[in-house]
Design an enzyme around this catalytic site. Structure first.
Site, mmCIF file in Angstrom:
data_model
loop_
_atom_site.group_PDB
_atom_site.id
_atom_site.type_symbol
_atom_site.label_atom_id
_atom_site.label_comp_id
_atom_site.label_asym_id
_atom_site.label_seq_id
_atom_site.Cartn_x
_atom_site.Cartn_y
_atom_site.Cartn_z
ATOM 1 N N GLU A 36 2.847 17.306 8.737
ATOM 2 C CA GLU A 36 3.446 17.872 7.522
ATOM 3 C C GLU A 36 3.768 16.734 6.558
ATOM 4 O OE1 GLU A 36 3.748 21.079 6.841
ATOM 5 O OE2 GLU A 36 2.900 21.588 8.803
ATOM 6 N N TRP B 120 12.205 -0.681 -7.567
ATOM 7 C CA TRP B 120 13.675 -0.701 -7.427
ATOM 8 C C TRP B 120 14.230 -2.002 -8.009
ATOM 9 C CZ3 TRP B 120 17.320 -3.807 -5.109
ATOM 10 C CH2 TRP B 120 18.582 -3.254 -4.880
ATOM 11 N N HIS C 13 12.400 -5.884 -1.627
ATOM 12 C CA HIS C 13 11.981 -5.880 -0.222
ATOM 13 C C HIS C 13 13.184 -6.147 0.685
ATOM 14 C CE1 HIS C 13 7.932 -5.473 -1.523
ATOM 15 N NE2 HIS C 13 7.808 -6.704 -2.005
ATOM 16 N N SER D 8 -3.344 -3.381 5.213
ATOM 17 C CA SER D 8 -4.447 -4.348 5.179
ATOM 18 C C SER D 8 -4.848 -4.652 3.732
ATOM 19 C CB SER D 8 -5.643 -3.825 5.988
ATOM 20 O OG SER D 8 -5.891 -2.467 5.712
ATOM 21 N N ARG E 147 6.697 9.875 2.312
ATOM 22 C CA ARG E 147 6.405 8.745 1.431
ATOM 23 C C ARG E 147 7.438 8.725 0.322
ATOM 24 N NH1 ARG E 147 0.984 5.869 -0.552
ATOM 25 N NH2 ARG E 147 1.979 4.316 -1.863
ATOM 26 N N LEU F 225 14.347 5.406 21.437
ATOM 27 C CA LEU F 225 13.483 5.638 20.276
ATOM 28 C C LEU F 225 12.345 4.614 20.328
ATOM 29 C CD1 LEU F 225 12.986 6.748 17.286
ATOM 30 C CD2 LEU F 225 14.324 4.792 16.518
ATOM 31 N N ASP G 113 7.778 3.076 0.203
ATOM 32 C CA ASP G 113 7.235 2.564 -1.064
ATOM 33 C C ASP G 113 8.317 2.563 -2.148
ATOM 34 O OD1 ASP G 113 5.301 1.517 -2.702
ATOM 35 O OD2 ASP G 113 4.421 3.464 -3.228
HETATM 36 C C1 IPE Z 1 1.578 1.258 1.003
HETATM 37 O O1 IPE Z 1 2.259 0.968 -0.177
HETATM 38 C C2 IPE Z 1 1.810 0.202 2.028
HETATM 39 C C3 IPE Z 1 3.187 -0.019 2.460
HETATM 40 C C4 IPE Z 1 4.241 0.662 2.129
HETATM 41 C C5 IPE Z 1 3.356 -1.102 3.372
HETATM 42 P P1 IPE Z 1 1.513 0.345 -1.437
HETATM 43 O O2 IPE Z 1 2.528 0.284 -2.514
HETATM 44 O O3 IPE Z 1 0.848 -0.918 -1.076
HETATM 45 O O4 IPE Z 1 0.411 1.444 -1.742
HETATM 46 P P2 IPE Z 1 -0.562 1.628 -2.998
HETATM 47 O O5 IPE Z 1 -1.399 0.397 -3.095
HETATM 48 O O6 IPE Z 1 0.290 1.797 -4.207
HETATM 49 O O7 IPE Z 1 -1.359 2.846 -2.690
HETATM 50 C C1 IPE Z 2 6.560 -1.103 -0.577
HETATM 51 O O1 IPE Z 2 7.097 -1.329 -1.829
HETATM 52 C C2 IPE Z 2 6.640 -2.316 0.305
HETATM 53 C C3 IPE Z 2 5.348 -2.970 0.584
HETATM 54 C C4 IPE Z 2 4.182 -2.542 0.229
HETATM 55 C C5 IPE Z 2 5.417 -4.185 1.365
HETATM 56 P P1 IPE Z 2 6.210 -1.866 -3.009
HETATM 57 O O2 IPE Z 2 6.279 -3.360 -3.009
HETATM 58 O O3 IPE Z 2 4.843 -1.310 -2.947
HETATM 59 O O4 IPE Z 2 6.988 -1.313 -4.259
HETATM 60 P P2 IPE Z 2 6.354 -0.778 -5.622
HETATM 61 O O5 IPE Z 2 5.377 0.296 -5.267
HETATM 62 O O6 IPE Z 2 5.710 -1.932 -6.289
HETATM 63 O O7 IPE Z 2 7.547 -0.271 -6.369
HETATM 64 MG MG MG Z 3 3.977 0.327 -3.785
#
Ligand code: IPE
Ligand code: IPE
Ligand code: MG
Length: 257
Positions: free
Chosen positions: A213, A31, A43, A72, A194, A137, A26
């Site tokens: 954990e 970033w 991304h 999802s 995370r 892996l 996440d």
């Molecule tokens: C969780 O991240 C899903 C992925 C990293 C693919 P999100 O950024 O979508 O999660 P929420 O919505 O903030 O909980």
């Molecule tokens: C996680 O990064 C990647 C996906 C959910 C695909 P985010 O796109 O959720 O990044 P933030 O949370 O907006 O920074």
């Molecule tokens: Mg996010």
């Protein structure tokens, strides 16, 4: 009768390595925002961090790595972002699979792939087939995955076996349900990471994380590097996994091992 502990914590702490690491990658969007770039660039940079962590797992002898690439719920994002993510996914698969294969990585995808573009589905199927024999892996990519979906699908499979007369109601217990879930053939995740500062599970492997954990870091996913990964591994190694037992019982077992 209560179940046996999932895994005995018998190794000395400094050697204790997770067999299976599950990551919510996440922070890509933030970033990019911080750098005044479009979210998409975050991304793209995130793919580099994926490459790094796959290599790090391979080098350290970790057996399985499960990455959350698209939930999802992520369909709720702006159409443009979703479509750029799908393009990036296609592009990355086209570019990376041969190298992963050469490096002994077995690829798997979990999630409901029925809704994806046929082109993407073909790529996922081909990547799984091409790398099926690898054993360095196991890399699991969760796409259009949701933990609740996983449990509901497992329940549906059990129910259909009951309807078909292959299974009795009494045979349904948590082990039977667990066997129907995605990645039931892999060891359960030992370590969950995370990035991005949020402390939530966001419908990731809900069932499979029962005794995992948990480790959270404020680092944004594109900034996640080997040093950050090793810090997570160190934190994991220092924890006592009790699986419901007392600390004294666990210590006694490690002395005897
Ligand atoms: C969780 O991240 C899903 C992925 C990293 C693919 P999100 O950024 O979508 O999660 P929420 O919505 O903030 O909980
Ligand atoms: C996680 O990064 C990647 C996906 C959910 C695909 P985010 O796109 O959720 O990044 P933030 O949370 O907006 O920074
Ligand atoms: Mg996010």
């Amino acid at each position: 009768m209560p179940q046996e502990p999932v895994q005995a914590a018998a190794q000395p702490a400094q050697q204790r390595l997770p067999r299976h690491v599950a990551i919510i990658m996440d922070g890509n969007g933030r970033w990019a925002n911080k750098k005044n770039l479009p979210r998409y660039m975050g991304h793209r940079e995130g793919v580099k961090a994926v490459r790094r962590v796959v290599e790090a797992c391979r080098e350290r002898g970790i057996e399985a790595l499960t990455l959350f690439a698209f939930s999802s719920e992520n369909w709720r994002r702006p159409k443009k972002e979703v479509s750029l993510l799908m393009d990036l996914f296609v592009h990355t698969l086209q570019k990376e699979v041969d190298r992963l294969d050469r490096n002994g990585v077995r690829m798997r995808f979990i999630g409901d792939r029925s809704v994806f573009d046929p082109k993407l589905r073909v790529l996922m199927d081909a990547a799984e087939k091409q790398t099926a024999h690898n054993d360095k892996l196991t890399l699991v990519i969760a796409v259009n995955y949701g933990g609740r979906w996983d449990v509901a699908e497992a329940a549906k499979r059990l129910a259909s076996r009951v309807v078909a007369g292959e299974l009795s109601l009494d045979e349904i217990d948590s082990d039977a349900l667990g066997r129907e879930l995605c990645i039931a053939d892999l060891p359960e995740p030992d370590l969950f990471i995370r990035t991005g500062g949020e402390q939530r599970v966001s419908n990731y492997l809900l069932w499979q994380l029962a005794y995992t954990e948990l480790y959270f870091t404020d680092l944004l996913w594109p900034d996640f590097n080997d040093a950050a990964f090793d810090e997570a591994l160190r934190s994991f190694a220092g924890r006592q996994r009790r699986f419901g037992q007392t600390g004294e019982q666990v210590e006694e077992q490690s002395r005897r091992a």
